[in-house]
Design an enzyme around this catalytic site. Structure first.
Site, PDB file in Angstrom:
ATOM      1  N   TYR A 146     -13.841  -3.126   8.917  1.00  0.00           N
ATOM      2  CA  TYR A 146     -12.512  -2.541   9.127  1.00  0.00           C
ATOM      3  C   TYR A 146     -12.038  -2.761  10.565  1.00  0.00           C
ATOM      4  O   TYR A 146     -10.870  -3.129  10.800  1.00  0.00           O
ATOM      5  CB  TYR A 146     -12.579  -1.049   8.794  1.00  0.00           C
ATOM      6  CG  TYR A 146     -11.272  -0.304   8.811  1.00  0.00           C
ATOM      7  CD1 TYR A 146     -10.374  -0.403   7.744  1.00  0.00           C
ATOM      8  CD2 TYR A 146     -10.938   0.540   9.870  1.00  0.00           C
ATOM      9  CE1 TYR A 146      -9.187   0.313   7.737  1.00  0.00           C
ATOM     10  CE2 TYR A 146      -9.756   1.256   9.869  1.00  0.00           C
ATOM     11  CZ  TYR A 146      -8.881   1.143   8.810  1.00  0.00           C
ATOM     12  OH  TYR A 146      -7.701   1.856   8.814  1.00  0.00           O
TER      13      TYR A 146
ATOM     14  N   ALA B 197     -11.082  -6.362  11.068  1.00  0.00           N
ATOM     15  CA  ALA B 197      -9.818  -6.665  10.395  1.00  0.00           C
ATOM     16  C   ALA B 197      -8.630  -6.108  11.171  1.00  0.00           C
ATOM     17  O   ALA B 197      -7.610  -6.787  11.345  1.00  0.00           O
ATOM     18  CB  ALA B 197      -9.836  -6.107   8.975  1.00  0.00           C
ATOM     19  N   LYS B 198      -8.751  -4.880  11.652  1.00  0.00           N
ATOM     20  CA  LYS B 198      -7.647  -4.253  12.372  1.00  0.00           C
ATOM     21  C   LYS B 198      -7.418  -4.907  13.734  1.00  0.00           C
ATOM     22  O   LYS B 198      -6.274  -5.019  14.199  1.00  0.00           O
ATOM     23  CB  LYS B 198      -7.917  -2.760  12.534  1.00  0.00           C
ATOM     24  CG  LYS B 198      -7.843  -1.979  11.212  1.00  0.00           C
ATOM     25  CD  LYS B 198      -6.511  -2.164  10.495  1.00  0.00           C
ATOM     26  CE  LYS B 198      -6.299  -1.137   9.388  1.00  0.00           C
ATOM     27  NZ  LYS B 198      -5.032  -1.365   8.666  1.00  0.00           N
TER      28      LYS B 198
ATOM     29  N   GLY C 271       0.831  -1.206   0.000  1.00  0.00           N
ATOM     30  CA  GLY C 271       0.000   0.000   0.000  1.00  0.00           C
ATOM     31  C   GLY C 271       0.857   1.244   0.000  1.00  0.00           C
ATOM     32  O   GLY C 271       0.534   2.250   0.646  1.00  0.00           O
ATOM     33  N   ALA C 272       1.967   1.204  -0.754  1.00  0.00           N
ATOM     34  CA  ALA C 272       2.982   2.256  -0.658  1.00  0.00           C
ATOM     35  C   ALA C 272       2.896   3.302  -1.757  1.00  0.00           C
ATOM     36  O   ALA C 272       3.800   4.121  -1.896  1.00  0.00           O
ATOM     37  CB  ALA C 272       4.377   1.629  -0.642  1.00  0.00           C
TER      38      ALA C 272
END
Length: 251
Positions: free
Chosen positions: A152, A155-156, A11-12
């Site tokens: 979210y 997931a986190k 994700g860069a």
């Protein structure tokens, strides 16, 4: 100076991932800038190269096993053996539970959780052989619960359990595994959240900053600095930890 290593940042192409890639490159590491589209990574790569660093753009879907394996082959061939991994790739599909679709759930958990699993599984082989490794998973304060983010948040939170388990499994091989959990960070992703809420982004930033003890919004570089410490050789006795980068205490 610490030894030059090969770092993979997912994700860069932008935001936290791009800031982390630039930060690690400035420390002398060679960086694989990975995102869904290699061309989207060009800006990050160019900024690193123009500053005298070494970077490689890699396109991959972190939720797809074959794509991940192809990415690691390209990284090894293009840069060398990776011993630093930052699992930052993420998407949001926010909605209240009764409106959330199965596709919304699967897309978010697929990128965050399945993606971190596939990337870490591929990376650990290189790390255990080298007897050195650093994995940092990017979680979030949303792991503590956040309205409209059941997918979210789950997931986190899952990433935090994943982090602690890998720390236990991989520690004897010289591999540490930690997580950073950012609070409000000013990125394109939070801009899309503001848009979903019908707020101007500047107003959203101001409202968020008013709730943060240090009285400002976080920047991607704030997270990058935390990651920089966790991947350093000096952090070898820090593993299985979740570092909240949120400008104040968390629940």
């Amino acid at each position: 100076m610490s030894e030059t290593r090969i770092a993979v940042i997912t994700g860069a192409a932008r935001g936290i991932g791009a800031a982390t890639a630039r930060r690690l490159a400035s420390d002398g590491h060679k960086v694989a800038v990975l995102d869904l589209d290699a061309e989207a990574c060009r800006g990050t790569v160019d900024s690193i190269v123009s500053a005298g660093g070494t970077a490689l753009a890699v396109g991959a879907d972190v939720s797809d096993e074959a794509s991940v394996l192809e990415a690691f082959e390209a990284i090894v061939n293009g840069l060398g053996t990776p011993t630093i991994l930052v699992n930052n790739a993420g998407i949001i599909r926010d909605n209240l539970l009764f409106k959330m679709t199965v596709d919304d759930w699967d897309a978010v958990t697929g990128v965050h959780l399945r993606g971190a699993f596939l990337m870490s599984r591929a990376a650990q082989r290189h790390m255990t052989e080298a007897k050195f490794g650093r994995i940092v998973n990017v979680s979030s304060t949303s792991a503590l619960g956040n309205r409209g983010q059941a997918n979210y948040s789950a997931a986190k939170a899952g990433l935090q359990g994943f982090t602690k388990t890998l720390a236990i499994e991989l520690g004897k091989f010289g591999v540490t595994v930690n997580a950073v959990a950012p609070g409000f960070i000013q990125t394109d992703m939070t801009a899309s959240t503001a848009e979903r809420m019908g707020m101007a982004f500047d107003d959203f930033i101001a409202a968020s900053a008013a709730q943060i003890p240090v009285a400002r919004a976080g920047q991607p570089e704030d997270v990058a600095h935390a990651v920089r410490f966790l991947v350093s050789e000096e952090a070898g006795f820090v593993s299985g930890q979740v570092l909240y980068v949120a400008g104040g205490p968390t629940d």
